[in-house]
Design a protein around this motif. Structure first.
Motif, mmCIF file in Angstrom:
data_model
loop_
_atom_site.group_PDB
_atom_site.id
_atom_site.type_symbol
_atom_site.label_atom_id
_atom_site.label_comp_id
_atom_site.label_asym_id
_atom_site.label_seq_id
_atom_site.Cartn_x
_atom_site.Cartn_y
_atom_site.Cartn_z
ATOM 1 N N SER A 45 0.831 -1.208 0.000
ATOM 2 C CA SER A 45 0.000 0.000 0.000
ATOM 3 C C SER A 45 0.865 1.258 0.000
ATOM 4 C CB SER A 45 -0.920 -0.010 1.226
ATOM 5 O OG SER A 45 -1.650 1.184 1.308
ATOM 6 N N LEU A 46 1.888 1.271 0.837
ATOM 7 C CA LEU A 46 2.789 2.423 0.894
ATOM 8 C C LEU A 46 3.517 2.594 -0.430
ATOM 9 C CD1 LEU A 46 4.074 4.697 2.587
ATOM 10 C CD2 LEU A 46 5.787 3.034 3.344
ATOM 11 N N GLN A 47 3.958 1.496 -0.997
ATOM 12 C CA GLN A 47 4.673 1.562 -2.273
ATOM 13 C C GLN A 47 3.742 2.060 -3.384
ATOM 14 O OE1 GLN A 47 7.139 -1.784 -2.778
ATOM 15 N NE2 GLN A 47 8.150 -0.959 -4.574
ATOM 16 N N ALA A 48 2.503 1.614 -3.389
ATOM 17 C CA ALA A 48 1.534 2.065 -4.393
ATOM 18 C C ALA A 48 1.283 3.562 -4.260
ATOM 19 C CB ALA A 48 0.231 1.290 -4.260
ATOM 20 N N TYR A 49 1.212 4.044 -3.023
ATOM 21 C CA TYR A 49 1.033 5.478 -2.789
ATOM 22 C C TYR A 49 2.178 6.265 -3.426
ATOM 23 C CZ TYR A 49 1.406 9.956 -0.430
ATOM 24 O OH TYR A 49 1.557 11.295 -0.175
ATOM 25 N N TYR A 50 3.404 5.855 -3.135
ATOM 26 C CA TYR A 50 4.561 6.563 -3.685
ATOM 27 C C TYR A 50 4.631 6.450 -5.206
ATOM 28 C CZ TYR A 50 6.681 7.961 0.724
ATOM 29 O OH TYR A 50 6.947 8.573 1.925
ATOM 30 N N GLU A 51 4.239 5.315 -5.737
ATOM 31 C CA GLU A 51 4.223 5.164 -7.194
ATOM 32 C C GLU A 51 3.239 6.139 -7.824
ATOM 33 O OE1 GLU A 51 3.486 0.990 -7.878
ATOM 34 O OE2 GLU A 51 5.538 0.440 -7.326
ATOM 35 N N GLY A 52 2.096 6.339 -7.174
ATOM 36 C CA GLY A 52 1.111 7.306 -7.666
ATOM 37 C C GLY A 52 1.641 8.723 -7.627
ATOM 38 N N VAL A 53 2.278 9.077 -6.514
ATOM 39 C CA VAL A 53 2.848 10.417 -6.371
ATOM 40 C C VAL A 53 3.912 10.650 -7.442
ATOM 41 C CG1 VAL A 53 4.294 11.874 -4.876
ATOM 42 C CG2 VAL A 53 2.337 10.655 -3.908
ATOM 43 N N LEU A 54 4.781 9.655 -7.626
ATOM 44 C CA LEU A 54 5.852 9.792 -8.610
ATOM 45 C C LEU A 54 5.305 9.839 -10.041
ATOM 46 C CD1 LEU A 54 8.494 7.479 -6.950
ATOM 47 C CD2 LEU A 54 8.776 9.919 -7.424
ATOM 48 N N ALA A 55 4.267 9.099 -10.326
ATOM 49 C CA ALA A 55 3.657 9.128 -11.657
ATOM 50 C C ALA A 55 3.084 10.507 -11.958
ATOM 51 C CB ALA A 55 2.574 8.056 -11.772
ATOM 52 N N THR A 56 2.440 11.104 -10.964
ATOM 53 C CA THR A 56 1.891 12.456 -11.135
ATOM 54 C C THR A 56 3.013 13.459 -11.375
ATOM 55 O OG1 THR A 56 0.025 11.919 -9.692
ATOM 56 C CG2 THR A 56 0.509 14.250 -10.022
ATOM 57 N N MET A 57 4.065 13.352 -10.614
ATOM 58 C CA MET A 57 5.201 14.260 -10.778
ATOM 59 C C MET A 57 5.868 14.064 -12.148
ATOM 60 S SD MET A 57 6.887 14.062 -6.986
ATOM 61 C CE MET A 57 7.987 15.467 -7.141
ATOM 62 N N GLN A 58 5.967 12.821 -12.578
ATOM 63 C CA GLN A 58 6.576 12.520 -13.878
ATOM 64 C C GLN A 58 5.729 13.090 -15.011
ATOM 65 O OE1 GLN A 58 9.593 11.122 -13.873
ATOM 66 N NE2 GLN A 58 9.758 11.309 -16.073
ATOM 67 N N GLU A 59 4.411 13.000 -14.862
ATOM 68 C CA GLU A 59 3.498 13.601 -15.854
ATOM 69 C C GLU A 59 3.721 15.103 -15.943
ATOM 70 O OE1 GLU A 59 -0.756 12.922 -15.563
ATOM 71 O OE2 GLU A 59 -0.354 10.808 -15.124
ATOM 72 N N GLU A 60 3.820 15.754 -14.784
ATOM 73 C CA GLU A 60 4.056 17.204 -14.744
ATOM 74 C C GLU A 60 5.368 17.542 -15.448
ATOM 75 O OE1 GLU A 60 4.943 20.772 -11.487
ATOM 76 O OE2 GLU A 60 4.584 18.719 -10.777
ATOM 77 N N TYR A 61 6.388 16.738 -15.181
ATOM 78 C CA TYR A 61 7.694 16.962 -15.800
ATOM 79 C C TYR A 61 7.605 16.811 -17.318
ATOM 80 C CZ TYR A 61 12.484 15.976 -17.264
ATOM 81 O OH TYR A 61 13.675 15.982 -17.929
ATOM 82 N N LYS A 63 4.997 17.026 -19.290
ATOM 83 C CA LYS A 63 4.160 18.081 -19.867
ATOM 84 C C LYS A 63 4.965 19.376 -19.999
ATOM 85 C CE LYS A 63 -0.173 20.532 -19.196
ATOM 86 N NZ LYS A 63 -1.308 20.781 -18.309
ATOM 87 N N LYS A 64 5.675 19.719 -18.939
ATOM 88 C CA LYS A 64 6.485 20.941 -18.945
ATOM 89 C C LYS A 64 7.596 20.839 -20.003
ATOM 90 C CE LYS A 64 7.199 24.830 -16.660
ATOM 91 N NZ LYS A 64 6.213 25.888 -16.588
ATOM 92 N N GLU A 86 12.705 25.811 -14.228
ATOM 93 C CA GLU A 86 11.502 25.141 -13.724
ATOM 94 C C GLU A 86 11.561 23.640 -14.012
ATOM 95 O OE1 GLU A 86 8.168 27.075 -15.555
ATOM 96 O OE2 GLU A 86 8.291 28.814 -14.245
ATOM 97 N N ILE A 87 12.011 23.290 -15.209
ATOM 98 C CA ILE A 87 12.119 21.876 -15.591
ATOM 99 C C ILE A 87 13.146 21.171 -14.708
ATOM 100 C CG2 ILE A 87 12.864 20.311 -17.439
ATOM 101 C CD1 ILE A 87 11.561 22.320 -19.414
ATOM 102 N N MET A 88 14.288 21.811 -14.486
ATOM 103 C CA MET A 88 15.308 21.211 -13.622
ATOM 104 C C MET A 88 14.808 21.067 -12.189
ATOM 105 S SD MET A 88 19.056 22.506 -14.875
ATOM 106 C CE MET A 88 18.744 24.263 -14.737
ATOM 107 N N THR A 89 14.049 22.041 -11.713
ATOM 108 C CA THR A 89 13.493 21.980 -10.360
ATOM 109 C C THR A 89 12.519 20.807 -10.235
ATOM 110 O OG1 THR A 89 13.730 24.366 -10.081
ATOM 111 C CG2 THR A 89 12.171 23.254 -8.622
ATOM 112 N N ILE A 90 11.674 20.645 -11.242
ATOM 113 C CA ILE A 90 10.728 19.523 -11.224
ATOM 114 C C ILE A 90 11.496 18.202 -11.245
ATOM 115 C CG2 ILE A 90 8.905 18.327 -12.516
ATOM 116 C CD1 ILE A 90 8.007 21.132 -13.518
#
Length: 164
Positions: A45-61, A63-64, A86-90
């Motif tokens: 469950s914890l790993q799935a949570y982090y995978e979701g967070v990282l997937a969202t961040m990767q999408e943002e990266y 897109k930018k 901004e891209i490097m910060t993300i």
């Protein structure tokens, strides 16, 4: 050195006859413990949570980055520089979050599994003491030979732990 090994090899049968020896496969026992299944579910469950967070961040990266690449030719130097920062910060945030997630999962695994290992060790010790064993060997680690008279403590320890 060879003499020492020969002496130990010759003395071992004499010592074994005076002592009660048993063995158990701790890896097999550990895998069968219900507490391990609960801990693994929590870790998943914890790993799935982090995978979701990282997937969202990767999408943002992504897109930018795509937006930057499509507009790069028309950007002014100042805007290009700001966008690259901004891209490097993300990208750095993604890397930091990944490292944090890895550490958190490892710590949670240690926190959840250490008491289970301790519980298992205490059960093995309790059975060993109750049944008068001098030594209990872990057959999961290194077993050269298990004779026909060797006693497998798995059933007794499983009973102690309430595992069927």
């Amino acid at each position: 050195m060879k003499k020492l090994i020969v002496i130990i090899a010759l003395a071992l049968p004499m010592l074994a006859s005076a002592q009660k020896l048993g063995y158990i496969n701790t890896q097999e026992l550990f895998a069968q413990m219900p507490d391990v299944k609960v801990a693994n579910a929590e870790l998943d469950s914890l790993q799935a949570y982090y995978e979701g967070v990282l997937a969202t961040m990767q999408e943002e990266y992504q897109k930018k980055l795509q937006d930057y690449q499509s507009k790069q030719a028309t950007m002014t130097d100042a805007i290009r520089q700001i966008t690259e920062e901004e891209i490097m910060t993300i990208q750095q945030r993604v890397q930091t979050t990944y490292e944090t997630a890895k550490q958190d999962v490892a710590k949670k695994q240690q926190d959840l599994l250490a008491p289970i290992h301790e519980k298992m060790a205490k059960a093995i010790q309790k059975v060993g003491e109750a049944e008068g064993y001098t030594y209990v060997y872990d057959s999961a680690v290194a077993t050269v030979y298990v004779g026909k008279d060797a006693i497998d403590l798995m059933p007794a320890v499983k009973k102690e732990l309430g595992i069927k």
